[in-house]
Design a protein around this motif. Structure first.
Motif, short mmCIF file in Angstrom:
data_model
loop_
_atom_site.label_atom_id
_atom_site.label_comp_id
_atom_site.label_asym_id
_atom_site.label_seq_id
_atom_site.Cartn_x
_atom_site.Cartn_y
_atom_site.Cartn_z
N PHE A 67 45.12 -8.28 40.49
CA PHE A 67 45.75 -8.53 39.20
C PHE A 67 44.94 -7.88 38.10
O PHE A 67 43.78 -7.52 38.28
N TYR A 68 45.59 -7.73 36.95
CA TYR A 68 44.94 -7.21 35.75
C TYR A 68 45.11 -8.23 34.65
O TYR A 68 46.22 -8.70 34.39
N LEU A 76 50.64 -8.51 37.78
CA LEU A 76 50.47 -8.73 39.20
C LEU A 76 51.80 -8.50 39.91
O LEU A 76 52.85 -8.42 39.27
N SER A 77 51.74 -8.41 41.20
CA SER A 77 52.93 -8.20 42.02
C SER A 77 53.40 -9.56 42.52
O SER A 77 52.59 -10.39 42.95
N LEU A 78 54.70 -9.77 42.46
CA LEU A 78 55.31 -10.98 42.99
C LEU A 78 56.40 -10.59 43.98
O LEU A 78 57.09 -9.59 43.78
N LEU A 79 56.56 -11.37 45.02
CA LEU A 79 57.60 -11.11 46.00
C LEU A 79 58.92 -11.70 45.53
O LEU A 79 58.96 -12.85 45.09
N THR A 80 59.98 -10.94 45.63
CA THR A 80 61.32 -11.44 45.36
C THR A 80 61.91 -11.84 46.70
O THR A 80 62.12 -10.99 47.57
N LEU A 81 62.14 -13.13 46.89
CA LEU A 81 62.55 -13.63 48.19
C LEU A 81 64.06 -13.56 48.44
O LEU A 81 64.49 -13.62 49.58
N GLU A 89 61.61 -3.03 39.00
CA GLU A 89 61.82 -1.95 39.97
C GLU A 89 60.68 -1.83 40.98
O GLU A 89 60.89 -1.35 42.09
N ASP A 90 59.48 -2.28 40.64
CA ASP A 90 58.35 -2.16 41.55
C ASP A 90 57.72 -3.50 41.93
O ASP A 90 56.69 -3.55 42.59
N ASP A 148 48.76 0.15 45.71
CA ASP A 148 48.80 -0.78 44.58
C ASP A 148 48.81 -0.08 43.22
O ASP A 148 48.69 -0.73 42.19
N SER A 149 48.98 1.23 43.21
CA SER A 149 48.85 2.00 41.96
C SER A 149 49.90 1.64 40.90
O SER A 149 49.70 1.95 39.73
N ALA A 150 50.98 0.96 41.27
CA ALA A 150 51.99 0.56 40.29
C ALA A 150 51.41 -0.39 39.24
O ALA A 150 51.94 -0.49 38.14
N ILE A 151 50.31 -1.05 39.55
CA ILE A 151 49.69 -1.95 38.58
C ILE A 151 49.17 -1.18 37.37
O ILE A 151 49.01 -1.74 36.29
#
Length: 169
Positions: A67-68, A76-81, A89-90, A148-151
């Motif tokens: 996370f940043y 941060l990245s979250l999963l869409t269930l 989009e990412d 993880d570069s999308a962060i």
């Protein structure tokens, strides 16, 4: 494959925890002092070899390994269930944060405040099942993996008026 599915399930289960409304009501009153939190700014990552811990016949994962934090928001990245739910989009989001004493919380797109980790002045960490500790290490942007570069993408804060049923752009 079953470890990945277990990690996803565990992340979803852990994300639903910490919904105590008394704690949420008192969050603003217990903010971490701004001078104390400035060393928390930056990119934080659980080292690759420490992201999963075998416990008995199960694999435990914290869910969020990167996370940043910029002092007000977290990326941060979250999963869409669910396939029908709106998502970025990412699957990376810039979200609101709040401190409660030494603990950092974030507000997901369609939920209540979620505990991310505890900050001790130099590192973030999260304890699962009272014994497994996941420790985040501060890293530089050029240390982030290609996966993880999308962060690193510049993004606007999440629009909390977006509904889960809105169309994906």
């Amino acid at each position: 494959m079953k470890y990945i599915l277990f990690a996803i399930f565990l992340f979803a289960f852990v994300s639903c925890q910490n919904s105590n409304t008394t704690e949420q009501a008192n969050m603003d009153a217990n903010k971490l002092n701004k001078t104390d939190s400035s060393s928390a700014y930056g990119y934080w990552q659980i080292p690759t070899k420490s992201r999963y811990v075998k416990m008995n016949d199960n694999m435990l994962s914290n869910g969020n390994h990167l996370f940043y934090y910029d002092g007000e928001n977290i990326i941060l990245s979250l999963l869409t269930l669910k396939v029908w739910m709106w998502k970025s989009e990412d699957d990376f989001y810039k979200l609101k944060t709040k401190w409660r004493q030494d603990s950092l919380f974030y507000l997901p797109p369609f939920g209540t405040w979620v505990y991310l980790a505890q900050f001790n002045g130099t590192t973030f960490s999260k304890t699962l099942q009272d014994s497994v500790i996941f420790e985040y290490k501060k890293i530089k942007s050029d240390e982030i993996s290609k996966i993880d570069s999308a962060i690193l993408k510049t993004r606007n804060p999440h629009n909390y008026s977006t509904k889960a049923t809105d169309k994906i752009k």
